[in-house]
Every structure is written in structure tokens, then in C-alpha cells.
Design a protein around this motif. Sequence first.
Motif, short mmCIF file in Angstrom:
data_model
loop_
_atom_site.label_atom_id
_atom_site.label_comp_id
_atom_site.label_asym_id
_atom_site.label_seq_id
_atom_site.Cartn_x
_atom_site.Cartn_y
_atom_site.Cartn_z
N ALA A 261 9.17 6.17 -2.77
CA ALA A 261 9.66 7.41 -3.39
C ALA A 261 8.47 8.28 -3.83
CB ALA A 261 10.55 7.08 -4.59
N ALA A 262 7.47 7.65 -4.41
CA ALA A 262 6.29 8.41 -4.87
C ALA A 262 5.58 9.04 -3.67
CB ALA A 262 5.35 7.49 -5.65
N HIS A 263 5.52 8.29 -2.58
CA HIS A 263 4.88 8.79 -1.36
C HIS A 263 5.62 10.02 -0.83
CE1 HIS A 263 2.93 7.47 2.74
NE2 HIS A 263 2.57 8.67 2.39
N TYR A 264 6.96 9.90 -0.71
CA TYR A 264 7.78 11.04 -0.26
C TYR A 264 7.56 12.25 -1.17
CZ TYR A 264 11.31 8.92 2.99
OH TYR A 264 11.98 8.37 4.05
N SER A 265 7.63 12.00 -2.49
CA SER A 265 7.59 13.12 -3.44
C SER A 265 6.25 13.84 -3.37
CB SER A 265 7.88 12.65 -4.87
OG SER A 265 9.23 12.24 -4.95
N LYS A 266 5.18 13.07 -3.14
CA LYS A 266 3.86 13.68 -3.03
C LYS A 266 3.80 14.57 -1.77
CE LYS A 266 -0.95 12.31 -3.10
NZ LYS A 266 -1.69 11.39 -2.25
N LEU A 267 4.33 14.03 -0.67
CA LEU A 267 4.27 14.78 0.59
C LEU A 267 5.18 16.01 0.58
CD1 LEU A 267 4.29 11.76 3.08
CD2 LEU A 267 2.34 13.21 2.53
N LEU A 268 6.29 15.91 -0.17
CA LEU A 268 7.26 17.01 -0.15
C LEU A 268 7.00 18.04 -1.26
CD1 LEU A 268 10.50 14.93 0.62
CD2 LEU A 268 9.33 16.54 2.16
N ALA A 269 6.02 17.75 -2.12
CA ALA A 269 5.78 18.62 -3.29
C ALA A 269 5.47 20.06 -2.86
CB ALA A 269 4.65 18.06 -4.14
N SER A 270 4.86 20.20 -1.70
CA SER A 270 4.46 21.55 -1.29
C SER A 270 5.56 22.29 -0.52
CB SER A 270 3.21 21.44 -0.41
OG SER A 270 3.49 20.58 0.66
N VAL A 271 6.68 21.62 -0.31
CA VAL A 271 7.78 22.30 0.41
C VAL A 271 8.71 22.92 -0.64
CG1 VAL A 271 9.59 22.05 2.17
CG2 VAL A 271 7.60 20.51 2.19
N GLY A 272 8.56 24.22 -0.83
CA GLY A 272 9.24 24.91 -1.93
C GLY A 272 10.75 24.75 -1.94
N GLU A 273 11.36 24.64 -0.77
CA GLU A 273 12.83 24.57 -0.69
C GLU A 273 13.37 23.20 -1.14
OE1 GLU A 273 10.83 25.57 1.68
OE2 GLU A 273 11.52 27.49 2.50
N VAL A 274 12.50 22.20 -1.17
CA VAL A 274 12.97 20.83 -1.44
C VAL A 274 12.81 20.48 -2.92
CG1 VAL A 274 12.55 18.37 -0.99
CG2 VAL A 274 12.36 20.04 0.87
#
Length: 372
Positions: A261-274
Motif C-alpha cells: 500500500a505504501a509503495h502504491y501511494s508513493k507512486l500515485l502521489a503525483s497523479v492529481g486525479e487519484v
Amino acid sequence: MSESKPIPQMDLAAQYAAIGGKIREAVTQVLASQQFVLGKEGAALEREIAELCGVQHGIGVASGTDALILALRAAGVAAADEVILPPFTFVATGSAVSALGAKPVFADIDSETFNVHPDEISKRVTPRTRAIIVVHLYGLAADMDPIRDTARRHGIPVVEDNAQAIGARYKGTPTGALGDIDCVSFYPTKNLGAYGDAGMIVTDSSEINGRLRTLRNHGQASRYSSVEPGWNSRLDEIQAAILRVKLRYLADWERARRAHAAHYSKLLASVGEVKTPQTPEGYEHVFHQYTIRVPRRNALQKYLSDRTIGNAVYYPVPLHLQPIYASLGHGPGAFPEAERAANEVLSLPMFPELQGDQIERVAKAVAGFFAG
Ligand SMILES: Cc1ncc(COP(=O)(O)O)c(C=O)c1O
């Protein structure tokens, strides 16, 4: 791993490949014992799950749904009573209430956590309210302090629907010890899953423990002496033995889920829509699901599926809009947060054996969809 290999939303085969030998050994021992129902494996599992949840008693039953029905019955819920619960959950939470002839009274959810909002519960208490069900959705505990305050003020028992959050914590206390009666599901895809249907109720109350042992076994207080109408709802020895093997790995598996979950959240942090899932301060999430909120959810779902990336919507229709509850007369707009969640949530692949490069491929695909 190759770019084109499908990534399942959840994968039980990887777990079986790792621990199958130990599972087969445990099953063989039960077969050799020729004791299949209410034996020593079930009794040991009851002690172990109660201990994990930090309470005195565990009562093995046939499923999470049966756990809810029996727990509500033990809490005194009967026909025409009201039971408060969130509409954003699996239908079993509501149908357990309906199975007793009681009326589900829905309380909307918190937009940050997807769990029932404590203020929405307190607004809906009436003299007929007989129980409150909280659902610890996706592996995150509900906000229990204010819910318990409301329940205490009105003398109403709290039943935890803990189908998805065994091992999670709220302010240091495990789910299972946060209400009066707790219901666990061991459905195969749960964080601790059997190889068939199984469930458990845990409680600190000796009185409820005694009542449930009777209720799950034909209402028999002793052999061939039935004191009230009961059920046949017992957790069998083969499932108990399998679950006892798996229980030894649960803490490691849940640690792996949190790391994913931490890995996903780090990678998705820069996707503004998510909007990635939040773990409020003082909570320990066990990520039964890793669930994001997104605009254009159905299009993203198709985009991921087209790229063989597994995904799922839990749950696309809130209970108040399901045909089963049409007679309650709630139209669209009645529980706006539950409805918004139903339109926006998407659960990405999540299981302990998920690999870092798979997480990267999923996150890249999600980012690619919104960039496109
Ligand atoms: C929130 C919730 N409640 C209840 C249940 C019912 O559990 P079972 O499938 O073991 O009857 C489930 C799982 O299926 C669930 O996810």
C-alpha cells in the motif's frame, strides 16, 4: 516479470504454492482423527482468534454471515427492532438484520475512510434501536470512540462486522475488542481465508459466549436438550486446521500488504486525479483492499482490464439502492457519501505475494490513463 503477464486483483495460488505442504499435512491429520465437527482444531482456533482480537471467547461458526445473524440474535435483535448500519458495505451486513425480521436503518459514511460516520449514527438512534453494526471496511477500523459513546449513552450494543479487518488496530486496540460482539469471516479471499466458508464470533462476555454456543448447535444447552430454536452453524475441523496453519503467517502477510500500500501511494502521489487510501493517526490498516477514489472510474476500470491488470469495485451499489431494500423507500441522494463512493472507488491488485514491479506497472497504467 514480463509486461504482458496478467496481474490478478487477488491471487490465492501464490499463497498455496508457498504453504501447501503444511496445509495438506494439517488436513491429513484431521482425516486421520476422524473428528470433523466441534473437535480440538476448532477449539484451538477459537482460543487463538480470541487472543489475536484481545478478548476472552471465540465461537466458530459456518460463515461471516452466520456470525452476524447469530451475534445480532444474541444481542437481542428481534422482529421490528431497528439496527443502524452503513449502506456502503457487502449486502450480508444488511441481510443479517433482515434475516431476523429487523429493520436496517442506514447511516452515511465518512468520505475520507469509507467507514460509517459517527454523527450519522447518533442522528438515527430511536427508542426502537436495538443494535449498531460498524463495518471495518477494506481493513481499516471505524472511528470507534464516538460510536461507543453514543452506544453507551443509549444502552445499545455494538456489533463489529470485522469480515475485512482482522489484525487491524484502533488506538492500540485490535478490531474484535472494539465493540460488544465481533464477527469475522474466513471466506477464502479474506486476509485470513479458509478453503471454503467459515466464520467466528468473538466477545468478552461470558453470557453471550454461552448463548452463542447453544445457538450455533441447534439451541442445545446439552446433548438432545434444546432450550431455544437454534441453527446448525459450526466451523468444521478441516477448515479450522487450515486456518490454524495460515494464522501463523497472518502478521507477515499483513505487513506485506501495508508495504504494498505504501509503495502504491508513493507512486500515485503525483497523479492529481487519484485519491489514495488514508490511514488516520492512531489506526493500523491491514489493507484487505487497496482502494483508490477516481473520476471516470468505469473508464479507468476498462483501461486497466484491457491491459490485463486486475481490479474490482467494492461495492458498486449501496444497500439502500439495492432491490432488496426498495421497500424502505430511499431514493438516489438519500446517502450521498455512500453513493459517491460507489461511483468512485476502485480496488487495485492487493495480496501479500504481489511484487514491486507489478505494483509499478499498475501505478504506471493508472497514471497513463489520466495523462492520456
Ligand atoms: C463486510 C462483509 N460483511 C460480511 C461478509 C460475509 O461473510 P461470509 O462471506 O463469510 O458470509 C463479508 C464477506 O463476504 C463482508 O465483506
